[in-house]
Design a protein around this motif. Structure first.
Motif, short mmCIF file in Angstrom:
data_model
loop_
_atom_site.label_atom_id
_atom_site.label_comp_id
_atom_site.label_asym_id
_atom_site.label_seq_id
_atom_site.Cartn_x
_atom_site.Cartn_y
_atom_site.Cartn_z
N ASP A 169 2.90 15.25 0.31
CA ASP A 169 1.51 15.65 0.48
C ASP A 169 1.49 17.03 1.12
OD1 ASP A 169 2.14 15.18 3.16
OD2 ASP A 169 0.95 13.34 3.29
N ILE A 214 3.52 15.54 -11.51
CA ILE A 214 3.00 14.53 -10.58
C ILE A 214 1.70 13.88 -11.07
CG2 ILE A 214 4.24 15.21 -8.51
CD1 ILE A 214 2.06 17.12 -7.77
N GLU A 215 1.58 13.79 -12.40
CA GLU A 215 0.57 12.97 -13.06
C GLU A 215 -0.87 13.20 -12.59
OE1 GLU A 215 2.05 11.52 -15.63
OE2 GLU A 215 3.91 12.20 -14.72
N TYR A 233 -1.83 14.72 -9.71
CA TYR A 233 -1.90 15.01 -8.28
C TYR A 233 -1.69 16.50 -8.00
CZ TYR A 233 -1.02 14.35 -3.24
OH TYR A 233 -1.06 14.41 -1.87
N GLU A 234 -1.23 17.24 -9.01
CA GLU A 234 -1.05 18.69 -8.84
C GLU A 234 -2.38 19.36 -8.47
OE1 GLU A 234 -1.50 17.93 -13.31
OE2 GLU A 234 -0.37 17.04 -11.67
N LYS A 235 -3.47 18.83 -8.97
CA LYS A 235 -4.78 19.41 -8.67
C LYS A 235 -5.12 19.29 -7.18
CE LYS A 235 -9.59 19.32 -10.26
NZ LYS A 235 -10.54 18.65 -11.18
N THR A 236 -4.68 18.23 -6.55
CA THR A 236 -4.90 18.02 -5.12
C THR A 236 -3.86 18.75 -4.28
OG1 THR A 236 -5.85 15.84 -5.54
CG2 THR A 236 -5.03 16.25 -3.31
N LEU A 237 -2.60 18.60 -4.64
CA LEU A 237 -1.51 19.09 -3.79
C LEU A 237 -1.33 20.60 -3.82
CD1 LEU A 237 0.88 18.40 -1.93
CD2 LEU A 237 2.28 18.19 -3.99
N CYS A 265 -7.19 19.96 -14.29
CA CYS A 265 -5.93 20.35 -13.62
C CYS A 265 -5.48 21.74 -14.05
CB CYS A 265 -4.82 19.35 -13.91
SG CYS A 265 -5.01 17.78 -13.09
#
Length: 137
Positions: free
Chosen positions: A20, A40-41, A43-47, A73
């Motif tokens: 994270d 990362i399916e 989660y790249e948009k968040t991380l 994304c």
């Protein structure tokens, strides 16, 4: 880990499980000049947000975007890094038998082509984009 070992790179690769922004920030200057691979399916948009992790601006990154999992994304990653990185876009494509590195004989090819194509396609039903982000000089 196996591929790192057979390529004599195990001492330069670290796998730590779930990641994270706190964990990435905790790497500190280690990120400066690092090569980060992110598949990362969605989660790249968040991380991958340089507002939260400023040293991402100094990393070379290879990022697979998953708009079919999390809409936006691709656009979000490009927007966040276009000022700090040169971005090269690669679109995945359906696999064909010629992508398989071994050349099976005609009988094996006929009997196993479906299995081989399924294995080398990584079970992808949708084409994704890969972004190579290289820090601008």
């Amino acid at each position: 880990n196996y591929l790192a070992q057979i390529n004599n790179a195990a001492s330069r690769i670290e796998v730590n499980g779930f990641c994270d922004s706190e964990k990435l920030n905790g790497l500190g200057e280690t990120l400066n000049g690092a090569f980060l691979i992110a598949d990362i399916e969605g989660y790249e948009k968040t991380l991958l947000d340089p507002q939260n992790i400023p040293l991402l601006r100094k990393c070379t990154m290879l990022v697979e975007t998953h708009d079919h999992e999390v809409p936006g994304c691709y656009d979000t990653i490009v927007e966040r890094f276009q000022a700090s990185h040169e971005i090269t876009v690669y679109k995945s494509r359906p696999r064909i038998m010629e992508d398989y590195p071994l050349r099976p004989n005609a009988v094996s090819r006929l009997l196993l082509s479906g299995v081989i194509l399924d294995a080398i396609s990584d079970h992808r039903a949708v084409s994704n984009y890969w972004l190579l982000l290289e820090p601008k000089k």
